[in-house]
Design a protein around this motif. Structure first.
Motif, PDB file in Angstrom:
ATOM      1  N   PRO A 104      44.631  44.831  42.892  1.00 57.32           N
ATOM      2  CA  PRO A 104      44.521  44.433  41.489  1.00 57.32           C
ATOM      3  C   PRO A 104      44.968  45.556  40.551  1.00 57.32           C
ATOM      4  CG  PRO A 104      42.442  44.126  42.683  1.00 57.32           C
ATOM      5  CD  PRO A 104      43.318  44.979  43.536  1.00 57.32           C
ATOM      6  N   GLY A 105      45.813  45.187  39.617  1.00 59.92           N
ATOM      7  CA  GLY A 105      46.199  46.116  38.567  1.00 59.92           C
ATOM      8  C   GLY A 105      45.647  45.639  37.244  1.00 59.92           C
ATOM      9  N   VAL A 106      45.302  46.544  36.367  1.00 56.25           N
ATOM     10  CA  VAL A 106      44.760  46.173  35.061  1.00 56.25           C
ATOM     11  C   VAL A 106      45.911  45.767  34.144  1.00 56.25           C
ATOM     12  CG1 VAL A 106      43.450  46.935  33.047  1.00 56.25           C
ATOM     13  CG2 VAL A 106      42.783  47.703  35.342  1.00 56.25           C
ATOM     14  N   LEU A 107      45.929  44.487  33.804  1.00 55.32           N
ATOM     15  CA  LEU A 107      46.924  43.987  32.855  1.00 55.32           C
ATOM     16  C   LEU A 107      46.427  44.147  31.431  1.00 55.32           C
ATOM     17  CD1 LEU A 107      49.595  42.478  32.303  1.00 55.32           C
ATOM     18  CD2 LEU A 107      48.332  40.347  32.601  1.00 55.32           C
ATOM     19  N   SER A 108      45.107  43.984  31.248  1.00 57.36           N
ATOM     20  CA  SER A 108      44.517  44.122  29.928  1.00 57.36           C
ATOM     21  C   SER A 108      43.063  44.540  30.054  1.00 57.36           C
ATOM     22  CB  SER A 108      44.608  42.800  29.156  1.00 57.36           C
ATOM     23  OG  SER A 108      43.965  42.891  27.901  1.00 57.36           O
ATOM     24  N   ALA A 109      42.642  45.465  29.199  1.00 56.22           N
ATOM     25  CA  ALA A 109      41.238  45.837  29.034  1.00 56.22           C
ATOM     26  C   ALA A 109      40.932  45.673  27.554  1.00 56.22           C
ATOM     27  CB  ALA A 109      40.995  47.274  29.495  1.00 56.22           C
ATOM     28  N   PRO A 110      40.516  44.461  27.138  1.00 50.65           N
ATOM     29  CA  PRO A 110      40.283  44.192  25.716  1.00 50.65           C
ATOM     30  C   PRO A 110      39.371  45.227  25.079  1.00 50.65           C
ATOM     31  CG  PRO A 110      40.188  42.153  26.962  1.00 50.65           C
ATOM     32  CD  PRO A 110      40.266  43.264  27.964  1.00 50.65           C
ATOM     33  N   PRO A 111      39.550  45.502  23.799  1.00 52.08           N
ATOM     34  CA  PRO A 111      38.892  46.640  23.126  1.00 52.08           C
ATOM     35  C   PRO A 111      37.384  46.730  23.304  1.00 52.08           C
ATOM     36  CG  PRO A 111      40.558  45.694  21.695  1.00 52.08           C
ATOM     37  CD  PRO A 111      40.470  44.794  22.891  1.00 52.08           C
ATOM     38  N   THR A 112      36.667  45.603  23.285  1.00 53.12           N
ATOM     39  CA  THR A 112      35.202  45.661  23.379  1.00 53.12           C
ATOM     40  C   THR A 112      34.687  45.371  24.778  1.00 53.12           C
ATOM     41  OG1 THR A 112      34.980  43.338  22.721  1.00 53.12           O
ATOM     42  CG2 THR A 112      34.969  44.993  20.962  1.00 53.12           C
ATOM     43  N   SER A 113      35.559  45.297  25.753  1.00 54.10           N
ATOM     44  CA  SER A 113      35.153  44.938  27.108  1.00 54.10           C
ATOM     45  C   SER A 113      34.512  46.111  27.833  1.00 54.10           C
ATOM     46  CB  SER A 113      36.353  44.445  27.914  1.00 54.10           C
ATOM     47  OG  SER A 113      37.277  45.503  28.130  1.00 54.10           O
ATOM     48  N   GLU A 122      45.771  49.399  30.662  1.00 56.28           N
ATOM     49  CA  GLU A 122      46.923  48.748  31.282  1.00 56.28           C
ATOM     50  C   GLU A 122      47.668  49.729  32.187  1.00 56.28           C
ATOM     51  OE1 GLU A 122      51.345  47.580  29.747  1.00 56.28           O
ATOM     52  OE2 GLU A 122      49.676  46.845  28.509  1.00 56.28           O
ATOM     53  N   GLY A 123      47.995  49.271  33.386  1.00 50.76           N
ATOM     54  CA  GLY A 123      48.733  50.098  34.329  1.00 50.76           C
ATOM     55  C   GLY A 123      47.874  50.764  35.382  1.00 50.76           C
ATOM     56  N   ASP A 124      46.548  50.747  35.222  1.00 46.52           N
ATOM     57  CA  ASP A 124      45.667  51.299  36.253  1.00 46.52           C
ATOM     58  C   ASP A 124      45.669  50.380  37.465  1.00 46.52           C
ATOM     59  OD1 ASP A 124      44.975  53.401  34.610  1.00 46.52           O
ATOM     60  OD2 ASP A 124      43.069  52.534  33.963  1.00 46.52           O
ATOM     61  N   LEU A 125      45.745  50.963  38.652  1.00 50.84           N
ATOM     62  CA  LEU A 125      45.730  50.204  39.904  1.00 50.84           C
ATOM     63  C   LEU A 125      44.404  50.472  40.603  1.00 50.84           C
ATOM     64  CD1 LEU A 125      47.510  48.370  41.747  1.00 50.84           C
ATOM     65  CD2 LEU A 125      48.083  50.463  43.024  1.00 50.84           C
ATOM     66  N   ILE A 126      43.660  49.415  40.917  1.00 50.17           N
ATOM     67  CA  ILE A 126      42.339  49.552  41.529  1.00 50.17           C
ATOM     68  C   ILE A 126      42.491  49.618  43.044  1.00 50.17           C
ATOM     69  CG2 ILE A 126      40.040  48.550  41.750  1.00 50.17           C
ATOM     70  CD1 ILE A 126      40.516  47.113  39.090  1.00 50.17           C
ATOM     71  N   LEU A 127      42.029  50.712  43.620  1.00 47.74           N
ATOM     72  CA  LEU A 127      42.189  50.955  45.048  1.00 47.74           C
ATOM     73  C   LEU A 127      40.927  50.650  45.850  1.00 47.74           C
ATOM     74  CD1 LEU A 127      44.012  54.411  44.785  1.00 47.74           C
ATOM     75  CD2 LEU A 127      45.062  52.140  44.913  1.00 47.74           C
ATOM     76  N   ALA A 128      39.762  50.926  45.285  1.00 47.14           N
ATOM     77  CA  ALA A 128      38.506  50.751  46.008  1.00 47.14           C
ATOM     78  C   ALA A 128      37.369  50.537  45.030  1.00 47.14           C
ATOM     79  CB  ALA A 128      38.227  51.977  46.878  1.00 47.14           C
ATOM     80  N   VAL A 129      36.301  49.859  45.493  1.00 48.61           N
ATOM     81  CA  VAL A 129      35.100  49.639  44.698  1.00 48.61           C
ATOM     82  C   VAL A 129      33.897  50.123  45.489  1.00 48.61           C
ATOM     83  CG1 VAL A 129      34.976  47.225  45.489  1.00 48.61           C
ATOM     84  CG2 VAL A 129      33.679  47.950  43.472  1.00 48.61           C
ATOM     85  N   ASN A 130      33.116  50.992  44.877  1.00 52.47           N
ATOM     86  CA  ASN A 130      31.934  51.586  45.520  1.00 52.47           C
ATOM     87  C   ASN A 130      32.270  52.166  46.889  1.00 52.47           C
ATOM     88  OD1 ASN A 130      30.367  50.840  43.313  1.00 52.47           O
ATOM     89  ND2 ASN A 130      29.751  48.895  44.229  1.00 52.47           N
ATOM     90  N   GLY A 131      33.446  52.775  46.989  1.00 53.52           N
ATOM     91  CA  GLY A 131      33.865  53.436  48.218  1.00 53.52           C
ATOM     92  C   GLY A 131      34.525  52.534  49.236  1.00 53.52           C
ATOM     93  N   THR A 132      34.550  51.223  48.996  1.00 53.37           N
ATOM     94  CA  THR A 132      35.169  50.285  49.933  1.00 53.37           C
ATOM     95  C   THR A 132      36.594  49.975  49.492  1.00 53.37           C
ATOM     96  OG1 THR A 132      33.033  49.243  50.427  1.00 53.37           O
ATOM     97  CG2 THR A 132      35.027  47.990  50.967  1.00 53.37           C
ATOM     98  N   PRO A 133      37.598  50.309  50.321  1.00 51.27           N
ATOM     99  CA  PRO A 133      38.985  50.052  49.931  1.00 51.27           C
ATOM    100  C   PRO A 133      39.261  48.560  49.774  1.00 51.27           C
ATOM    101  CG  PRO A 133      38.874  51.598  51.770  1.00 51.27           C
ATOM    102  CD  PRO A 133      37.509  51.009  51.615  1.00 51.27           C
ATOM    103  N   LEU A 134      40.055  48.223  48.793  1.00 47.39           N
ATOM    104  CA  LEU A 134      40.542  46.863  48.655  1.00 47.39           C
ATOM    105  C   LEU A 134      41.760  46.672  49.552  1.00 47.39           C
ATOM    106  CD1 LEU A 134      40.159  46.384  44.790  1.00 47.39           C
ATOM    107  CD2 LEU A 134      38.601  45.643  46.603  1.00 47.39           C
TER     108      LEU A 134
END
Length: 334
Positions: A104-113, A122-134
């Protein structure tokens, strides 16, 4: 979360972009534009529309959570992956957004989210959550959505338990961020590439076509459409068997039904939802009259729907009701 069906072909993307630019009309660009430039323009148009829908949907959801029958803890982001794009657009999104496979890549992070509060952008690529790789998934030669959907499900399950730690990649550099999710309406918003002027709700999701989203001239007008569909959920007009899935639970708040048929109720309650989110509801009558002039299907009464003019007049009356409630200084409840 905003999601979008995979772009199955360049032709689908072209039709979607046409709807975004001018509701099916030519944008005025040169016919001599190269294929690569045309693809980049389509991607830019689709990205801008994705981000706009995500921004409006997140605000409507957060500001009306107390009225939603289903709620969840959410980051409020819009995510996408390289694998969901057509072969023509995939190299462009990999270059522009740093996407990789099903990650998953961040397409949008709305201002109040919650995502924005965590510093995601925008442009951040999510590699892992709580130490668990995606899962980056296999190499794909055709567009596919299931890999991204599986990774999003992992993120949703983690968010349902509260704050999460994300390992991300930004501009080639690894970073770790902590996301504290917000309580939000438990419905996904799906932007569908289509040249049909259409929106609907199914009890779990809100759908809007690229053509209809592109027809709206402001966030206020877009909020009218999304607010109407959200109202169907608030009024429990739609049902879905697994609405209690990951991150969703019943809301203790009760809703107040409006008068009339379901579509009239959704128009009325939807305008209240839009007002509660801080959008300008006074644009509603003019929007419906413009929409009716552009689309014969709403110009005249249809099965379960009044004509555009009748809806415009009814919303003028709802605006009087909203103004009166504001004048009284009490809660803005439908």
């Amino acid at each position: 979360m905003l999601s979008r069906h995979p772009l199955l072909s360049a032709a689908v993307a072209m039709a979607a972009a046409a709807g975004v630019v001018a509701c099916g009309q030519a944008s005025g660009g040169s016919m001599a534009t190269g294929v690569g430039d045309a693809a980049a323009q389509r991607l830019t148009a689709l990205t801008a529309l994705d981000q706009r829908v995500a921004r409006v949907a997140q605000r409507l959801s957060d500001e009306n959570v107390e009225l939603c029958p289903a709620v969840r803890l959410a980051a409020g982001w819009a995510l996408h992956s390289a694998s969901q794009y057509s072969n023509e657009l995939r190299p462009l999104v990999q270059s522009r957004f740093g996407l990789e496979g099903d990650l998953p890549g961040v397409l949008s992070a709305p201002p109040t989210s919650a995502a924005a509060n965590a510093g995601l952008r925008e442009g951040d690529l999510i590699l892992a959550v709580n130490g668990t790789p995606l899962n980056p998934g296999p190499a794909r030669t055709t567009p596919a959505f299931e890999g991204l959907a599986a990774n999003v499900a992992v993120l949703d399950r983690a968010l349902a338990d509260g704050a999460i730690r994300l390992d991300i990649r930004r501009g080639g550099e690894p970073l770790t961020v902590r996301v504290q999710p917000h309580r939000s309406c438990g419905y996904e918003v799906q932007l569908n590439p289509s040249d049909e002027l259409n929106a609907r709700a199914d009890g779990r999701r809100l759908f809007i076509s690229t053509a209809l989203a592109g027809f709206t001239e402001s966030d206020d007008e877009l909020a009218l459409i999304l607010g109407h569909e959200l109202a169907h959920h608030v009024l429990r007009h739609r049902s879905w068997s697994d609405v209690g899935g990951a991150g969703r639970k019943a809301n203790d708040a009760t809703t107040v039904n409006g008068v009339g048929d379901k579509e009239t109720q959704a128009d009325r309650v939807g305008l209240f939802l839009v007002a509660r989110a801080g959008y300008d509801t006074r644009v509603a009558p003019a929007f419906w009259r413009r929409f009716g002039a552009a689309n014969w299907r709403v110009r005249y009464p249809q099965l379960r729907h009044a004509s555009a003019e009748a809806r415009a007049r009814a919303l003028e009356a709802v605006q009087v009701e909203i103004d009166a409630k504001r004048g009284e200084g009490g809660p803005l409840l439908p």
